[in-house]
Design an enzyme around this catalytic site. Structure first.
Site, PDB file in Angstrom:
ATOM      1  CG  HIS A  55      -1.844   1.167   1.271  1.00  0.00           C
ATOM      2  ND1 HIS A  55      -2.999   1.237   0.525  1.00  0.00           N
ATOM      3  CD2 HIS A  55      -1.785   2.331   1.972  1.00  0.00           C
ATOM      4  CE1 HIS A  55      -3.609   2.374   0.760  1.00  0.00           C
ATOM      5  NE2 HIS A  55      -2.892   3.063   1.642  1.00  0.00           N
ATOM      6  CG  HIS A 104      -9.871   3.491   3.820  1.00  0.00           C
ATOM      7  ND1 HIS A 104     -10.355   3.495   5.104  1.00  0.00           N
ATOM      8  CD2 HIS A 104      -8.552   3.778   3.933  1.00  0.00           C
ATOM      9  CE1 HIS A 104      -9.374   3.798   5.946  1.00  0.00           C
ATOM     10  NE2 HIS A 104      -8.272   3.967   5.256  1.00  0.00           N
TER      11      HIS A 104
END
Length: 749
Positions: A55, A104
């Site tokens: 990420h 998210h």
């Protein structure tokens, strides 16, 4: 228990460390030892593990993402590009706009409300950190099958989280989309975007320069929520055999964030900061290492001065915590007192936790003992680079050979009518008002267009009516059939949506959602989509300003459809000249712009009527998209059209239904020569729009299209209280509205 200091690590080289549990590979751990010329301390291991995660480091994707820079088109508008918290573009009159989309996804599956809420909070702080006032948010969403029981758990929580956080901040939610597909079952996509506005001279960057300058952490206290957070959750697939990692999901407080925003903007106004960074993924590990790496010196941090909500947190946990509503500022010593005064005024906790040094190391201390001594660039910007193997999947040829054009078509006018109603009532085409009504779309009073319009639009200057528009799009079905073309179709649709509202497209942000990079088929999809997007942006002249990559979006072995979501930002000189989608005046002439072909691969019709996915997606002609955009913008500016709606999912009939219902007026349609009614209504050929032209402007409009070489076919007139396809069927607006509006409430009630 002995504190694992740098000295202790040097003296105990053979201590076993939990590198695998923290998500590191063995060769990555060995590389850290090479960099440090010793084993890492526990705190250093924690920092490297989150910052080298998929990420944060983009280790599987950056070899492909570099195309966005290499192929970037010339752009006078670009002020800040890839590499900062968000991109910034010049929109004229001394104004700059910053915008970005991020994901998210995994946190929102585990804890739908908090996962989605903190996604909004994080993207808003990215925009704030650039020096801008956040003015609007958007939310591209993907969920599993609409009738699946778990969708009833995830979707309402996600929507409540987005609405709850954004509404409390007083930010209008002006755009986005909602798509249902079983491929997202167990792995929804919750992408959040934000737009911010500032003057050119107010741009701030994330760097720590100037020895002696203070490092100030301000905002909420650091807690145990979000330890590892999105940096860990987003770096592995979901599996029933693994824990849910519930504590890793951050908990948001929008009222704290509102105070943080106003406090930060006042600090900016008094020019008190030399550098600034928000705390999002990887928390303090990210903020300290990135600020130091981007600056000209080093940094010393006293970690035990960090304000805590939980006094039991270890140094490693403090460094990994992704607690929300926190910022890190670099402040010259003479400005510290005033900085603290402003924070106190806004009831925002602020603490000097360190200072910039004239060295080249990031040094972190815990009660006087050194626990971190690293070159900051190796943490922040020199993570692993993987050249993952990729290969076109074996099943791709068979998928493309399963041509949707061969599917049985309606055999009668009555069947055609039924399929129109079936399409309009499908969850993907039906009204999303149940969702968007939970968002405040008009707070602050500057929203001039919002869902279900083609793009959201915000006024940014009250005197001149200068405005910006944004649209987000991405069709995973198209991308599954052909990732290169699918990415370009996502770009083209967003571009078209912005132009249809009258705004000139300037630049893009993207959120690239894919499965596991360890699967060569997924990596091929990613490589092709990235190449397609880079080539498309080059051709359209819309540079990529930044964005987000979200990998490991799969449950077990089943990956989501490749889903590149593209956000296009455009500028409009006068929002009063905007073009809505509503057919609102009887007698308006309807024109179809562009060419219609028999293109049904990945179409809404093939999905809704036949449950089919196969064939090739519609062809892309970006030169035609550019021309169409120019015509739509000119027609809007010069008052030649009263309404415009792009053609995409569901084809012409879906666009006409939406425009008629929006304006409360019917339409009589005539099938053009050379087309059959079915293709006319359901084809998803790209590069098309339907416009409503006042009779007084017909000649001027058609002359412009003719002179520019854009096909413009008169297909009907706004009239009555039904949609009639002459010679085929008619459907009252009341029946269409019932079909269009009942689906989502019926599924989620």
């Amino acid at each position: 228990m002995t504190l694992d200091t740098v000295k202790h690590a040097t003296e105990t080289p053979d201590v076993e460390q939990p590198w695998a549990e923290l998500g590191l590979k063995k060769d990555e751990y060995e590389r850290i030892r090479e960099i440090l010329e010793r084993r890492p301390t526990g705190a250093e291991l924690a920092m490297y593990s989150v910052m080298w995660s998929e990420h944060c480091s983009y280790k599987s994707s950056k070899v492909h993402l570099k195309q966005f820079g290499e192929k970037a088109p010339e752009s006078d508008a670009m002020l800040v590009g890839i590499g900062e918290n968000a991109g910034v573009v010049d929109v004229g009159q001394g104004y700059a706009v910053t915008f970005k989309v991020e994901s998210h996804n995994h946190p929102s599956y585990i804890e739908p409300y908090q996962g989605a809420a903190t996604g909004v909070g994080g993207i808003v702080r990215d925009i704030l950190a650039m020096g801008a006032r956040p003015v609007a948010v958007v939310d591209p969403l993907r969920f599993g099958a609409a009738d699946h029981p778990d969708t009833k758990r995830v979707l309402p929580g996600v929507v409540a989280g987005i609405g709850g956080y954004g509404n409390c901040l007083g930010l209008p939610n002006i755009g986005g989309e909602v798509v249902f597909d079983s491929c997202y079952q167990g792995n929804p996509l919750v992408n959040a975007g934000c737009i911010g506005v500032m003057r050119h001279e107010d741009i701030h960057l994330a760097k720590a320069s100037g020895p002696g300058n203070k490092v100030i952490l301000y905002g909420a206290r650091t807690g145990g929520d979000g330890i590892g957070g999105v940096s860990v959750l987003a770096s592995e697939t979901f599996d029933d055999t693994k824990p849910t990692k519930r504590p890793a999901v951050q908990v948001g407080d929008p009222f704290q964030e509102k105070l943080l925003i106003e406090c930060t903007l006042e600090i900016f106004a008094e020019k008190l900061v030399a550098g600034i960074q928000d705390l999002g993924g990887a928390g303090l590990s990210c903020a300290t290492s990135e600020l130091a790496s981007a600056g000209t010196g080093g940094m010393r941090v006293e970690l035990d001065t960090v304000p805590l909500r939980d006094a039991s947190l270890s140094p490693e946990e403090i460094l990994m915590s992704e607690s929300q509503e926190r910022m890190c500022a670099i402040v010259e010593p003479q400005h510290v007192d005033r900085f603290m005064e402003i924070c106190e005024k806004w009831d925002v906790i602020a603490t000097v936790i360190g200072e910039v040094t004239d060295g080249d190391r990031l040094e972190i201390f815990w009660h006087g003992e050194q626990i971190v001594d690293v070159p900051p660039g190796t943490v922040a910007h020199e993570g692993p680079t993987y050249h993952r193997p990729y290969a076109r999947p074996e099943w791709q040829d068979a998928l493309q050979a399963d041509d949707a054009n061969k599917l049985p078509r309606p055999a009668s006018a009555e069947e055609l009518r039924e399929q129109v109603l079936q399409l309009v009532a499908h969850p993907n085409q039906a009204s999303k008002a149940w969702i968007t009504d939970q968002y405040d779309r008009f707070v602050q009073g500057n929203t001039v267009l919002a869902q279900p319009e083609d793009s959201g639009m915000i006024r940014i200057d009250d005197e001149t009516n200068l405005g910006v528009a944004i649209a987000t799009d991405g069709n995973g079905r198209y991308a599954k059939l052909d990732p290169y073309t699918g990415a370009q179709l996502a770009l083209a649709e967003s571009y078209r949506n912005v132009a249809a509202s009258g705004a000139r497209p300037l630049a893009i942000s993207d959120c690239l959602n894919f499965g596991s990079p360890e699967d060569p088929a997924v990596m091929w999809q990613f490589a092709e989509a990235t190449r397609g997007l880079a080539d498309g942006c080059q051709q359209l002249g819309t540079p990529v300003t930044g964005g987000n990559v979200s990998l490991y979006n799969q449950t077990g072995e089943v990956a989501i459809h490749p889903t590149p979501v593209v956000a296009v930002l455009g500028v409009i000189d006068d929002v009063n000249r905007r073009t809505p989608i509503a057919f609102a005046e009887e007698g308006q002439l309807l024109y179809l712009l562009g060419d219609t072909r028999e293109e049904f691969g990945g179409s809404a019709w093939s999905e809704v009527v036949h449950g089919h996915l196969g064939g090739l997606p519609p062809a892309v002609d970006l030169d035609r998209e550019k021309l169409l955009g120019e015509i739509l913008i000119a027609a809007s500016r010069d008052g030649m059209v009263d309404a415009a709606h792009d053609l995409s999912d569901g084809g012409l009939v879906q666009a006409v239904v939406e425009s008629c219902l929006r304006g409360g007026k019917g339409a009589r349609l005539v099938v053009p020569d050379g087309l059959d009614a079915f293709t006319f209504l359901f084809s998803e050929s790209a590069g098309r729009a339907v416009v409503a032209v006042p009779r007084s402007e017909e000649l001027r409009f058609t002359d412009m299209c003719g002179a520019r070489g854009l096909p413009a076919t008169r297909i009907g007139v706004v009239d009555g209280d039904e949609i009639e396809v002459q010679g085929e069927f008619g459907v009252p607006l009341s029946e269409l509205r019932a079909a269009y509006e009942a689906t989502i409430p019926g599924l989620l009630a």
